[in-house]
Structures are given as structure tokens and as C-alpha cells.
Scaffold this active site. Sequence first.
Site, short mmCIF file in Angstrom:
data_model
loop_
_atom_site.label_atom_id
_atom_site.label_comp_id
_atom_site.label_asym_id
_atom_site.label_seq_id
_atom_site.Cartn_x
_atom_site.Cartn_y
_atom_site.Cartn_z
N PRO A 112 0.80 -1.26 -0.09
CA PRO A 112 -0.05 -0.09 0.03
C PRO A 112 0.84 1.26 0.18
CG PRO A 112 -0.28 -1.23 2.24
CD PRO A 112 0.81 -2.25 1.20
N LEU A 113 0.53 2.15 -0.64
CA LEU A 113 1.16 3.66 -0.81
C LEU A 113 1.24 4.17 0.28
CD1 LEU A 113 0.77 2.85 -3.90
CD2 LEU A 113 0.68 5.30 -4.27
N ALA A 115 1.70 3.78 3.39
CA ALA A 115 1.23 3.50 4.56
C ALA A 115 2.39 3.09 5.53
CB ALA A 115 0.40 2.32 4.05
N GLY A 116 3.63 3.42 5.31
CA GLY A 116 4.68 3.01 6.38
C GLY A 116 5.37 1.79 6.04
N LEU A 117 5.02 0.83 4.73
CA LEU A 117 5.55 -0.37 4.65
C LEU A 117 6.64 -0.24 3.40
CD1 LEU A 117 2.56 -2.87 4.42
CD2 LEU A 117 4.25 -2.06 6.25
N GLY A 118 7.17 1.20 3.04
CA GLY A 118 8.26 1.42 2.21
C GLY A 118 8.06 1.25 0.72
N ALA A 121 10.44 2.94 -1.19
CA ALA A 121 11.95 2.40 -1.62
C ALA A 121 11.80 1.14 -2.16
CB ALA A 121 12.16 2.01 0.05
N ALA A 122 10.58 0.43 -2.36
CA ALA A 122 10.60 -0.82 -3.10
C ALA A 122 10.69 -0.78 -4.63
CB ALA A 122 9.43 -1.84 -2.41
N ASP A 164 15.14 2.77 4.59
CA ASP A 164 14.19 1.85 3.79
C ASP A 164 14.95 1.44 2.65
OD1 ASP A 164 12.61 3.30 5.53
OD2 ASP A 164 11.14 3.65 4.05
N1 LIG Z 1 2.95 1.12 -7.20
C1 LIG Z 1 3.48 2.12 -7.32
N2 LIG Z 1 3.43 2.84 -8.80
C2 LIG Z 1 4.02 4.10 -8.72
N3 LIG Z 1 4.56 4.63 -7.55
C3 LIG Z 1 4.79 4.20 -6.45
C4 LIG Z 1 3.89 2.90 -6.20
N4 LIG Z 1 4.22 2.59 -5.02
C5 LIG Z 1 4.65 3.78 -4.36
N5 LIG Z 1 4.86 4.60 -5.29
C6 LIG Z 1 5.63 5.85 -4.73
O1 LIG Z 1 5.82 6.04 -3.49
C7 LIG Z 1 5.05 7.00 -2.79
C8 LIG Z 1 4.80 6.58 -1.32
O2 LIG Z 1 5.90 6.71 -0.56
P1 LIG Z 1 5.92 7.12 0.64
O3 LIG Z 1 5.10 8.55 1.01
O4 LIG Z 1 7.21 7.23 1.18
O5 LIG Z 1 5.43 5.93 1.80
P2 LIG Z 1 5.71 4.50 1.87
O6 LIG Z 1 7.16 4.57 1.38
O7 LIG Z 1 5.62 4.47 3.23
O8 LIG Z 1 4.79 3.98 1.07
C9 LIG Z 1 3.90 7.21 -3.68
O9 LIG Z 1 3.21 8.42 -3.55
C10 LIG Z 1 4.48 6.91 -5.13
O10 LIG Z 1 5.16 8.17 -5.51
C1 LIG Z 2 10.09 8.68 8.81
C2 LIG Z 2 11.31 7.97 8.01
O1 LIG Z 2 12.09 7.68 8.99
C3 LIG Z 2 10.86 6.48 7.31
C4 LIG Z 2 9.60 6.67 6.30
O2 LIG Z 2 9.30 5.28 5.98
P1 LIG Z 2 8.10 5.19 4.90
O3 LIG Z 2 8.53 5.92 3.81
O4 LIG Z 2 6.82 5.90 5.57
O5 LIG Z 2 8.01 3.74 4.79
C5 LIG Z 2 11.98 8.68 6.83
C6 LIG Z 2 13.30 8.24 6.51
O6 LIG Z 2 14.09 7.34 7.19
O7 LIG Z 2 13.59 8.51 5.30
MG LIG Z 3 8.87 5.88 1.74
#
Ligand SMILES: Nc1ncnc2c1ncn2[C@@H]1O[C@H](COP(=O)(O)OP(=O)(O)O)[C@@H](O)[C@H]1O
Ligand SMILES: C[C@@](O)(CCOP(=O)(O)O)CC(=O)O
Ligand SMILES: [Mg+2]
Length: 328
Positions: A112-113, A115-118, A121-122, A164
Site C-alpha cells: 500500500p502507498l 502507509a509506512g511499509l516502504g 523504497a521498493a 528503507d
Molecule cells: N505502485 C506504485 N506505482 C508508482 N509509484 C509508487 C507505487 N508505490 C509507491 N509509489 C511511490 O511512492 C510514494 C509513497 O511513498 P512514501 O510516502 O514514502 O510512503 P511509503 O514508502 O511508506 O509507502 C507514492 O506516492 C509513489 O510516488
Molecule cells: C520517517 C522515516 O524515518 C521513514 C519513512 O518510512 P516510510 O516511507 O513511511 O515507509 C523517513 C526516512 O527514514 O527517510
Molecule cells: Mg517511503
Amino acid sequence: MAVSSAPGKVYLFGEHAVVYGEPAVPCAIEVRARVGVEKRADSKLRIHAEDLSLDGFTVEYGGTADGPPDVDVSESLLTAAMGYVDEAIEQVRDVTGEEDVGFDVTIESEIPLGAGLGSSAAVVVAAIDAGTREFGTTLEIDELAERAYQTEYEVQGGQASRADTFCSATGGAVRVEGDDCRSIEAPDLPIVIGFDGGAGDTGELVAGVRQLREQYDFAADTVDAIGDIVRNGEEALEEGDLEELGRLMDFNHGLLSALGVSSRSLDSMVWAARDAGADGAKLTGAGGGGCIVALDPTDETETALSYTPGCADAFRAELAETGVKRLE
Ligand SMILES: Nc1ncnc2c1ncn2[C@@H]1O[C@H](COP(=O)(O)OP(=O)(O)O)[C@@H](O)[C@H]1O
Ligand SMILES: C[C@@](O)(CCOP(=O)(O)O)CC(=O)O
Ligand SMILES: [Mg+2]
């Protein structure tokens, strides 16, 4: 075409404080983003993001200099799809020296976007890996992680840690303190995740903590205290002491709340997990909304979360031993 996948993660300890040089311990989990990259005959960038709206969407444009592409989706979805991918493609160009080649990029993700599961980064790790391999270059994991970090750093306005991206590239449990990134041994942890269906804006939440830390001594002390919890947590992890790990996760959540990054639904899920007998529970990642991580070897927490108002999904997560996977 080259295809790579990379896992998401949970933070056992240390998010936010890691941005200021405190240690953190994230742990990769088996939910993955899969990115395919294929070079094109022209210089356009075409991004097909399967999971950014109900049916996914495709954008095709000449690069950021061209201005925003003209497609029928909300601007926030567009920015979301393009920000991290654009920057990842810049890294691919930097590695390969291919300045003018266009790409077809296809993203499929179970994460999920926001939502803290990275998820960010993935997606970035998998995109840089597939993009460079499309030109015959296979990066060492350390370089892949470093370039993915540079990407997050740029997109998040100069505020990111290596946690991450290093975790997603290498898999397993890792310890990150500044630029010192290493893999650590972790027992098989009974990880349960609760997801409120929402998201937080990582850049905004990190900026909020930075401001609080500059304005109030208590906030700077709180960041230091999170560092202490992480050091205690590393010992508990080494000893495989689940009860102590859980207690420290509870403390960590309290300190994150003090820094203003929790929310009503995250707190409800944390308390539902604790009431169900979890060893401990905390929010994971930037916060504001999204996911909590709890430790519970029994089914109680997952069941309790599934009945908790505000919890949209509850599931058990396996540790991902492998980081980036080179699929095609
Ligand atoms: N499936 C996807 N397709 C395209 N972009 C994505 C996808 N998943 C994540 N992203 C990118 O990563 C962003 C979310 O990252 P972030 O706010 O750091 O939260 P988290 O890393 O915790 O999910 C999205 O707004 C988007 O830019
Ligand atoms: C808040 C932070 O420590 C982690 C952010 O993790 P996420 O993108 O919400 O999964 C920011 C960072 O380490 O870059
Ligand atoms: Mg992130």
C-alpha cells in the site's frame, strides 16, 4: 525487458529519529513491488502504474522538462507515479551514460502507498535495478542501495535516511545509523500488520518532526530517547526476547506519538493489538495514517484487528530473507 522486484519493510524501531543520525532497525517483509523496464526507440518515458488507481493508468511524456503529461487522472496520482520513478530513471541514466533513451516502465505492487511499509523504497530499488540491467549492468547491492537512497533524498526534499532503501535492497533485518548500514541476525518474528486504509505524506511528516525538534528541547530529547530504545531493542533482538522487544516497541510508539506522527486510527489499532495480548505494537514508517506493526505468535491480534473500527486490513507478514530479486 528487465524485471526486478524488491520488498517492503516494517520498522521494529527507530523511524524519524534515524533521519537525525540515531540508529534504526527495519525488517524486510514479503510484500513486493515489481518493476519492468524496457528501452524505447524514441526518447519518451512511459509509466504504466497498475496500482495507483482502481484500474491503473498509463502516462507517456517527454520527461519533466515537457511539463505535466495530459492524462485523465488526478494530479496527486500523477505526481505520485512520476516523482520516484523519474528520479530512479535519472539514476539509471547516470550509471549507464544513456542520456537520451526513452523507457517503458511497468509497476505492479502489493505494497500500500504511503502507509509506512516502504512502497517508495521498493519501487525505486526495483526500478534502478531493472533499468541498469536493461543495459547489461548489474549493480552491487551496496551501490544499488546508495543510489536508491539518493533518489528518496531528492524526492523527499533532502530529508531521508538510508534505512528503507538499504533494507529493501538487501532484505532481512538491518541496522542503519547515518551511513553505516549492515544486516543483522533476527529471530523468526511473529509480525502482524494492521492497515487503516489511509496514508501519510512522508515529506510533510518528516518536516513536522524537524520543526518540532528545532522549536522544543523535549522533541530533541525524544529523538535521542528513541535512539536509546533502539539500542535496547538490538539487545532484545539478539537474545530473541519477544516480551522485551514488544515492551520497547510500545515505548517507541509513545515517543512517536509525542512527536505528533500518530493518528486516531493508528492509536486504535495499537491499543486493539495490546488488548488482544500482543507482546507490543507501534506505528511503522512516517505515520499520519497507514500501518501498525505488532508482535504476536497467536492469532488473537489479527482477529482483534479485523474487528477494530478504523482497521481496513489485518494480516501476518513473513520476513523477506531476500531483498532485490532479478526476475527477467
Ligand atoms: N505502485 C506504485 N506505482 C508508482 N509509484 C509508487 C507505487 N508505490 C509507491 N509509489 C511511490 O511512492 C510514494 C509513497 O511513498 P512514501 O510516502 O514514502 O510512503 P511509503 O514508502 O511508506 O509507502 C507514492 O506516492 C509513489 O510516488
Ligand atoms: C520517517 C522515516 O524515518 C521513514 C519513512 O518510512 P516510510 O516511507 O513511511 O515507509 C523517513 C526516512 O527514514 O527517510
Ligand atoms: Mg517511503
